[in-house]
Scaffold this motif. Sequence first.
Motif, PDB file in Angstrom:
ATOM      1  N   PRO A   1       0.949  -1.325   0.018  1.00  0.00           N
ATOM      2  CA  PRO A   1       0.103  -0.006  -0.141  1.00  0.00           C
ATOM      3  C   PRO A   1       0.753   1.227  -0.033  1.00  0.00           C
ATOM      4  O   PRO A   1       2.022   1.291   0.390  1.00  0.00           O
ATOM      5  N   THR A   2       0.181   2.327  -0.516  1.00  0.00           N
ATOM      6  CA  THR A   2       0.755   3.584  -0.560  1.00  0.00           C
ATOM      7  C   THR A   2      -0.024   4.679   0.218  1.00  0.00           C
ATOM      8  O   THR A   2      -1.170   4.339   0.320  1.00  0.00           O
ATOM      9  N   THR A   3       0.651   6.069   0.123  1.00  0.00           N
ATOM     10  CA  THR A   3      -0.263   7.064   0.784  1.00  0.00           C
ATOM     11  C   THR A   3      -1.542   7.431  -0.064  1.00  0.00           C
ATOM     12  O   THR A   3      -2.259   7.853   0.405  1.00  0.00           O
ATOM     13  N   SER A   4      -1.392   7.015  -1.372  1.00  0.00           N
ATOM     14  CA  SER A   4      -2.516   7.218  -2.323  1.00  0.00           C
ATOM     15  C   SER A   4      -3.595   6.267  -2.275  1.00  0.00           C
ATOM     16  O   SER A   4      -4.526   6.446  -2.633  1.00  0.00           O
ATOM     17  N   GLY A   5      -3.434   5.143  -1.427  1.00  0.00           N
ATOM     18  CA  GLY A   5      -4.280   4.268  -1.227  1.00  0.00           C
ATOM     19  C   GLY A   5      -4.183   2.881  -2.267  1.00  0.00           C
ATOM     20  O   GLY A   5      -5.001   2.233  -2.113  1.00  0.00           O
ATOM     21  N   LYS A   6      -3.244   3.072  -3.128  1.00  0.00           N
ATOM     22  CA  LYS A   6      -3.061   2.235  -4.283  1.00  0.00           C
ATOM     23  C   LYS A   6      -2.058   1.234  -3.946  1.00  0.00           C
ATOM     24  O   LYS A   6      -0.916   1.701  -3.334  1.00  0.00           O
ATOM     25  N   THR A   7      -1.961   0.021  -4.285  1.00  0.00           N
ATOM     26  CA  THR A   7      -1.186  -1.130  -3.989  1.00  0.00           C
ATOM     27  C   THR A   7      -0.112  -1.075  -5.102  1.00  0.00           C
ATOM     28  O   THR A   7      -0.507  -0.982  -6.270  1.00  0.00           O
ATOM     29  N   VAL A   8       1.055  -0.800  -4.784  1.00  0.00           N
ATOM     30  CA  VAL A   8       2.145  -0.823  -6.051  1.00  0.00           C
ATOM     31  C   VAL A   8       3.042  -2.089  -5.795  1.00  0.00           C
ATOM     32  O   VAL A   8       3.511  -2.355  -4.674  1.00  0.00           O
ATOM     33  N   ASN A   9       3.022  -2.837  -6.885  1.00  0.00           N
ATOM     34  CA  ASN A   9       4.129  -3.876  -6.946  1.00  0.00           C
ATOM     35  C   ASN A   9       4.560  -4.097  -8.393  1.00  0.00           C
ATOM     36  O   ASN A   9       4.261  -3.067  -9.205  1.00  0.00           O
ATOM     37  N   GLU A  10       5.291  -4.893  -8.759  1.00  0.00           N
ATOM     38  CA  GLU A  10       5.840  -5.237 -10.204  1.00  0.00           C
ATOM     39  C   GLU A  10       4.771  -5.110 -11.345  1.00  0.00           C
ATOM     40  O   GLU A  10       4.822  -4.700 -12.112  1.00  0.00           O
ATOM     41  N   LYS A  11       3.713  -5.844 -10.827  1.00  0.00           N
ATOM     42  CA  LYS A  11       2.666  -5.739 -11.951  1.00  0.00           C
ATOM     43  C   LYS A  11       1.795  -4.773 -11.959  1.00  0.00           C
ATOM     44  O   LYS A  11       1.542  -4.182 -13.288  1.00  0.00           O
ATOM     45  N   THR A  12       1.221  -4.098 -10.881  1.00  0.00           N
ATOM     46  CA  THR A  12       0.543  -2.887 -11.037  1.00  0.00           C
ATOM     47  C   THR A  12       1.381  -1.585 -11.551  1.00  0.00           C
ATOM     48  O   THR A  12       0.811  -0.734 -12.317  1.00  0.00           O
ATOM     49  N   ALA A  13       2.535  -1.697 -11.306  1.00  0.00           N
ATOM     50  CA  ALA A  13       3.493  -0.426 -11.420  1.00  0.00           C
ATOM     51  C   ALA A  13       3.556  -0.676 -13.107  1.00  0.00           C
ATOM     52  O   ALA A  13       3.514   0.295 -13.851  1.00  0.00           O
ATOM     53  N   MET A  14       3.797  -1.844 -13.892  1.00  0.00           N
ATOM     54  CA  MET A  14       3.768  -2.279 -15.220  1.00  0.00           C
ATOM     55  C   MET A  14       2.369  -1.787 -16.130  1.00  0.00           C
ATOM     56  O   MET A  14       2.448  -1.463 -17.129  1.00  0.00           O
ATOM     57  N   GLN A  15       1.434  -1.684 -15.318  1.00  0.00           N
ATOM     58  CA  GLN A  15       0.196  -1.362 -16.084  1.00  0.00           C
ATOM     59  C   GLN A  15       0.220   0.448 -16.169  1.00  0.00           C
ATOM     60  O   GLN A  15      -0.799   0.835 -16.863  1.00  0.00           O
ATOM     61  N   THR A  16       1.118   0.864 -15.528  1.00  0.00           N
ATOM     62  CA  THR A  16       1.264   2.567 -15.576  1.00  0.00           C
ATOM     63  C   THR A  16       2.196   2.689 -17.011  1.00  0.00           C
ATOM     64  O   THR A  16       3.245   2.118 -17.027  1.00  0.00           O
ATOM     65  N   THR A  17       1.529   3.728 -17.863  1.00  0.00           N
ATOM     66  CA  THR A  17       2.173   3.606 -19.280  1.00  0.00           C
ATOM     67  C   THR A  17       3.448   4.217 -19.077  1.00  0.00           C
ATOM     68  O   THR A  17       4.613   3.828 -19.753  1.00  0.00           O
ATOM     69  N   ALA A  18       3.758   5.116 -18.303  1.00  0.00           N
ATOM     70  CA  ALA A  18       5.138   5.684 -18.014  1.00  0.00           C
ATOM     71  C   ALA A  18       6.161   4.679 -17.526  1.00  0.00           C
ATOM     72  O   ALA A  18       7.398   4.702 -18.004  1.00  0.00           O
ATOM     73  N   VAL A  19       5.511   3.937 -16.618  1.00  0.00           N
ATOM     74  CA  VAL A  19       6.592   2.927 -16.272  1.00  0.00           C
ATOM     75  C   VAL A  19       6.864   1.814 -17.036  1.00  0.00           C
ATOM     76  O   VAL A  19       8.233   1.241 -17.252  1.00  0.00           O
ATOM     77  N   TYR A  20       5.921   1.440 -17.934  1.00  0.00           N
ATOM     78  CA  TYR A  20       5.935   0.532 -18.841  1.00  0.00           C
ATOM     79  C   TYR A  20       7.163   0.816 -20.087  1.00  0.00           C
ATOM     80  O   TYR A  20       7.938   0.210 -20.244  1.00  0.00           O
ATOM     81  N   ALA A  21       6.902   2.245 -20.315  1.00  0.00           N
ATOM     82  CA  ALA A  21       7.984   2.667 -21.459  1.00  0.00           C
ATOM     83  C   ALA A  21       9.284   2.910 -20.914  1.00  0.00           C
ATOM     84  O   ALA A  21      10.110   2.646 -21.897  1.00  0.00           O
ATOM     85  N   CYS A  22       9.289   3.284 -19.683  1.00  0.00           N
ATOM     86  CA  CYS A  22      10.827   3.448 -19.165  1.00  0.00           C
ATOM     87  C   CYS A  22      11.617   2.017 -18.980  1.00  0.00           C
ATOM     88  O   CYS A  22      12.594   1.786 -19.598  1.00  0.00           O
TER      89      CYS A  22
END
Length: 409
Positions: free
Chosen positions: A31-52
Motif C-alpha cells: 500500500p501507498t499513501t495514495s491508497g493504491k497497491t504498488v508492485n511489479e505488476k501494477t506498476a507496469m500497468q502505468t504507461t510511463a513505467v512500462y515505457a521506461c
Amino acid sequence: MKISVLKKLFQSRDGPKNSLWGNAFSFFFGPTTSGKTVNEKTAMQTTAVYACVRILAETIASLPLHTYIHTDRGKEKAIEHSLYYLLHDEPNSEMTSFVFRETLMGHLLLWGNAYAQIIRDGRGKVVALYPLMPDRIIVDRDNKGEIYYLYNKDGRSYTLRNYEVLHIPGLGFDGLIGYSPIAMAKNAIGMAIATEEYGAKFFANGANPGGVLEHPGIVKDPARVRDSWNSVYQGSNNAHRIAVLEEGMKFNSIGIPPEQAQFLQTRKFQINEIARIFRIPPHMIGDLEKSSFSNIEQQSLEFVKYTLDPWVVRWEQTIKRALFSENEKKKYFVKFNVEGLLRGDYQSRMTGYSIARQNGWMSANDIRRLEDMNLIPEELGGDRYLTNGNMVDIAKAGNWANKNKQGGE
C-alpha cells in the motif's frame, strides 16, 4: 587481519533477513499513501513505467555484446572462447541473447536484482545461462561467510552456491542485494495509478461530475430514482443524452471539474516523476514539451552517458566476475558496444572521419568497421594510415629554408 576473521564479520544472522524478499518484502511493495497497491505488476500497468522499463531493457538487449582478449596491440574479439557464442547469440537452447538480456534487465529495473542460473560441465566450463525469477530468491551468507541463493519453485527450495548464479544487483545498501526502484518510489507511482484511475472513472461516468437529484416533495424510494437515473445517463456510452426531469426535480452538480482539480497537470507531473526515477529523458516517453530539434540529439547523448553507461558497467563487471575463471580474468573481458548510439548525424560523422583519415589516426577499414561496411583488402591499402604530405615535424620545420639559404651562399 586474517581472512577467517573478516569472514566472521559477515556470518549469517538467525535467518535470511537481509534479502529483499524476506521480511522486508512487505515493507517495500504494498500500500501507498495514495491508497493504491504498488508492485511489479501494477506498476507496469502505468504507461510511463512500462515505457521506461521497455526502453532500458530493449536498449541493453540490442547492444552488441562481445568477448575480447587482451593483445599486444590492444584487444581482439575472442571468437574461439565458449562465452562469446553464449553471450552474443544463445545463452541457452530456449532463447536468444536479446531475449535473455531483455528479461534480466526487466527484472533488474522492477525488482532491483537480476539472477541467472549458471550451468557448467564437469570441467567447470559455462555451457548455458537460464533466468531465475527474482521474487522466488532469498540471498544470504552461511556460517562460513559464503553467499548462497535459496530458490523456491513449486513448493520446494533449492540451494544454489555463489558460483552457480549470475547475480546483477542494482543500487543497494549492503552490496549484497539491490533495492527495487519501483518499491523505493512506490508513493510516486501510486499517485500516477490513482490519477489514471480517477480519469478512467471520470469518463466511465460520462465525463460529467457527480451531483444530486433534488425533488420538491418527499421521495418514497430514493434508491429506485437514483438507479433509474444512472441506468439512463451514467457512463460514456450515454454521454450527451437529454435528461427529462419530472415533478419539479432538479439536478445539482457537486463534483469538481478536472481542470479545477488540475487533473491533467497532475498526470503530466507524475509522468516526469517516473521518468526521473529511471533517469529517462522525457522526450523518449512521449513528452516533447521541452524538446526541440536543437536539444534532442544532446539529450540522447546524455541518455547514453548518464543512464546507459552505469548499467552497462554493472553488467560487464558482473559477467567478468561470475563467468570467467581466475586465470581467464587476466586475459578476457566482455564489452557492450555503445558506439552506434553515440554517433551523430551522417554529415557530422563524415566530417569527423575525414579529419581522422587526413591526420593519420584512422585507416579506411577503421572507418568502415564503425559504419558496419565490408573491409577493403589489405593489399589494396585498407589498413594503411595516411597523412597530408605538407605536414612535417615541428623540429624540422626550418630545415628546408636553411638548406636553400646555405646552397645559395
